[in-house]
Design an enzyme around this catalytic site. Structure first.
Site, PDB file in Angstrom:
ATOM      1  N   LYS A  52       0.843  -1.204   0.000  1.00  0.00           N
ATOM      2  CA  LYS A  52       0.000   0.000   0.000  1.00  0.00           C
ATOM      3  C   LYS A  52       0.876   1.252   0.000  1.00  0.00           C
ATOM      4  O   LYS A  52       0.600   2.223  -0.725  1.00  0.00           O
ATOM      5  CB  LYS A  52      -0.921  -0.002   1.230  1.00  0.00           C
ATOM      6  N   GLN A  96      -4.624  -1.273   9.960  1.00  0.00           N
ATOM      7  CA  GLN A  96      -4.534  -2.566   9.290  1.00  0.00           C
ATOM      8  C   GLN A  96      -5.106  -3.671  10.178  1.00  0.00           C
ATOM      9  O   GLN A  96      -4.803  -3.746  11.373  1.00  0.00           O
ATOM     10  CB  GLN A  96      -3.060  -2.854   8.935  1.00  0.00           C
ATOM     11  N   ASP A 119     -10.705   3.288   4.325  1.00  0.00           N
ATOM     12  CA  ASP A 119     -11.014   1.867   4.157  1.00  0.00           C
ATOM     13  C   ASP A 119     -12.518   1.645   4.016  1.00  0.00           C
ATOM     14  O   ASP A 119     -12.975   0.559   3.677  1.00  0.00           O
ATOM     15  CB  ASP A 119     -10.540   1.083   5.397  1.00  0.00           C
TER      16      ASP A 119
HETATM   17  N1  GUN Z   1      -6.570  -6.579   6.266  1.00  0.00           N
HETATM   18  C1  GUN Z   1      -6.828  -7.265   5.122  1.00  0.00           C
HETATM   19  N2  GUN Z   1      -7.420  -6.432   4.216  1.00  0.00           N
HETATM   20  C2  GUN Z   1      -7.540  -5.234   4.812  1.00  0.00           C
HETATM   21  C3  GUN Z   1      -8.073  -3.986   4.382  1.00  0.00           C
HETATM   22  O1  GUN Z   1      -8.559  -3.799   3.264  1.00  0.00           O
HETATM   23  N3  GUN Z   1      -8.021  -2.978   5.298  1.00  0.00           N
HETATM   24  C4  GUN Z   1      -7.488  -3.137   6.523  1.00  0.00           C
HETATM   25  N4  GUN Z   1      -7.470  -2.094   7.351  1.00  0.00           N
HETATM   26  N5  GUN Z   1      -6.985  -4.277   6.959  1.00  0.00           N
HETATM   27  C5  GUN Z   1      -7.012  -5.318   6.093  1.00  0.00           C
END
Ligand code: GUN
Length: 309
Positions: A52, A96, A119
């Site tokens: 990311k 996350q 998100d």
């Molecule tokens: N863990 C796995 N996918 C995601 C996501 O899209 N956002 C977040 N915050 N954690 C994740």
């Protein structure tokens, strides 16, 4: 059969975003800034966060990584969320997932200011999406919708079967595709998206195969390798595979006895080899939905910047 090439579409969108952010910089504006909170050192989370951050840097989004030990208390993590909510230099942030067991995920997500929730996981954004109000849509559903749009695959009047009822994919993608198309996303043609008839299936669904055979579009987000088999697919269907499963590689898939590749590989939830010949469109794993999810986070960050900075 046409492969839905998420890797290529994501690269195209990143180029568009880079252009937009370059223009901001050249006009003397500050650039968007994303903060990423990671708790502990879950190896998958470390990799996701690295990907990311790299994607942000590529398009010119400033990114701040906030690493907290897995011993952090819920109170301390909440304090960090409140600090980020109040920081005018941060346009959006994510925490996350998964979080350590002693921290209540829903308490943390609910504390995020929905305007910075890039998100799209706060109850406020989920509720707004359901009600067709302007919202930040969670990354994977947004990426799926964008992928369908860029390949001109209409959803209006189509039967979409979603396998999986998670808060992060199954439920929001179902809501998004059944919406009236007024829920447009910035930078996207919404004309033919939405208006689907959606069936949500899950682990307790009876006769999943029969339901899937009536689908024009199947979205599989169950986390179960090989779940969708060829007998469940109507010829000409569109298949979106959200699964990311690491499975052992059999020895005969190695090239030589000296082959140093790790003895695992990534597969989705679809028996790709047998389903692909029957499908009109299908996403590969990797290189399908995954890159679209990351690019959606970038789009959501720019959206938060444009709407609230
Ligand atoms: N863990 C796995 N996918 C995601 C996501 O899209 N956002 C977040 N915050 N954690 C994740």
């Amino acid at each position: 059969m046409t492969l839905l090439d998420g890797k290529q579409i994501a690269a195209t969108i990143r180029a568009e975003l880079r252009e937009e952010i370059d223009a901001l910089r050249q006009a003397g504006h500050r650039v968007p800034c994303l903060a990423v909170v990671i708790v502990g050192e879950n190896p998958a989370s470390v990799t996701y966060v690295r990907n990311k951050m790299r994607a942000c840097e590529e398009v010119g989004i400033r990114v701040e990584r906030i690493a907290l030990p897995d011993t952090v208390s819920e109170e301390e993590l909440l304090a960090e969320v409140h600090r980020l909510n109040a920081d005018p230099a941060i346009d959006g942030f994510i925490v996350q997932l998964p979080l350590p067991a002693h921290i209540n995920e829903s308490t943390i997500l609910s504390a995020i200011d929905y305007r910075k929730d890039v998100d799209g996981l706060t109850p406020e954004n989920v509720g707004r999406t359901v009600q067709g109000q302007p919202s930040i849509v969670s990354a994977t559903p947004r990426g799926i919708r964008e992928l369908l749009a860029r390949y001109n695959i209409p959803t209006a009047g189509k039967h979409v079967v979603v396998i999986g009822r998670s808060n992060i994919v199954g439920k929001p993608v179902a809501m998004l595709l059944m919406q009236r198309p007024y829920l447009s996303l910035p930078g996207m043609s919404a004309a033919s998206l939405g208006d689907a008839t959606v069936t949500i299936c899950h682990s307790k669904t009876q006769d999943l195969a029969a339901i899937c055979r009536t689908a024009d579009i199947i979205i599989v987000a169950a986390g179960s390798p090989g779940l969708l088999t060829a007998d469940m697919v109507r010829p000409g269907a569109t298949i979106i595979d959200v699964g990311i499963n690491r499975v052992p590689t059999t020895n005969d898939q190695r090239l030589t006895t000296n082959d140093q590749r790790p003895a695992t590989k990534l597969v989705g939830d679809v028996d790709f080899e047998n389903v692909a010949p029957k499908a009109a469109y299908i996403t590969p794993v990797p290189g399908g939905v995954g890159p679209m999810t990351i690019v959606s986070l970038l789009q959501n960050t720019l959206q938060a910047y444009n709407e609230h900075s």
